[in-house]
Design a protein around this motif. Sequence first.
Motif, PDB file in Angstrom:
ATOM      1  N   SER A  90       0.812  -1.386  -0.142  1.00 19.07           N
ATOM      2  CA  SER A  90       0.098   0.012   0.429  1.00 19.07           C
ATOM      3  C   SER A  90       0.623   1.355  -0.001  1.00 19.07           C
ATOM      4  O   SER A  90       1.276   1.549   0.895  1.00 19.07           O
ATOM      5  N   PRO A  91       1.258   1.850  -1.327  1.00 14.64           N
ATOM      6  CA  PRO A  91       2.272   2.351  -1.262  1.00 14.64           C
ATOM      7  C   PRO A  91       1.805   3.875  -0.153  1.00 14.64           C
ATOM      8  O   PRO A  91       0.509   4.549  -0.322  1.00 14.64           O
ATOM      9  N   TYR A  92       2.659   4.701  -0.062  1.00 13.13           N
ATOM     10  CA  TYR A  92       2.168   5.578   0.628  1.00 13.13           C
ATOM     11  C   TYR A  92       3.142   7.002   0.831  1.00 13.13           C
ATOM     12  O   TYR A  92       5.389   6.881   0.456  1.00 13.13           O
ATOM     13  N   VAL A  93       2.780   8.479   0.121  1.00 11.14           N
ATOM     14  CA  VAL A  93       4.390   9.284   0.561  1.00 11.14           C
ATOM     15  C   VAL A  93       3.525  10.537   1.522  1.00 11.14           C
ATOM     16  O   VAL A  93       2.398  10.884   1.864  1.00 11.14           O
ATOM     17  N   SER A  94       4.613  11.306   1.943  1.00 14.98           N
ATOM     18  CA  SER A  94       4.106  12.422   3.125  1.00 14.98           C
ATOM     19  C   SER A  94       5.058  14.016   2.686  1.00 14.98           C
ATOM     20  O   SER A  94       6.578  12.957   2.013  1.00 14.98           O
ATOM     21  N   GLY A  95       4.965  14.692   2.307  1.00 12.95           N
ATOM     22  CA  GLY A  95       5.869  15.839   2.080  1.00 12.95           C
ATOM     23  C   GLY A  95       5.375  16.679   2.791  1.00 12.95           C
ATOM     24  O   GLY A  95       4.767  17.001   3.234  1.00 12.95           O
ATOM     25  N   ASN A  96       6.731  17.764   2.667  1.00 11.53           N
ATOM     26  CA  ASN A  96       5.916  19.043   3.138  1.00 11.53           C
ATOM     27  C   ASN A  96       6.335  19.906   1.696  1.00 11.53           C
ATOM     28  O   ASN A  96       6.631  20.317   1.136  1.00 11.53           O
TER      29      ASN A  96
END
Length: 101
Positions: A90-96
């Motif tokens: 389950s690909p997940y990304v986060s960023g500012n």
Amino acid sequence: MKIKIVLTILISLSLVGCATTLTQQAMNVRDAVANTVSNCKFIGTVSGTSGWGNLAASVGIKSAKNQARNKAAQLGANRIVWTSIQGGYSPYVSGNAYECK
């Protein structure tokens, strides 16, 4: 043999077709690294997920990034510094997200 090739192509095309696409505004949100956004305005944290994982992890990560980029654009950002990129089932990304002049 020809059937396997055709099926592989069709499956590949269907996976790409299901990926999250970028909005026109999100096409202007560029990747950045922390030291290049020091003079930019922090807008917020964004994230994205995708159901395409495992064997289609590259499609899933791209789709999750597109989702996060769309969110950043909605907030008025034009740069994103990725803080987490996870593949797997389950690909997940986060960023500012930042607005840079």
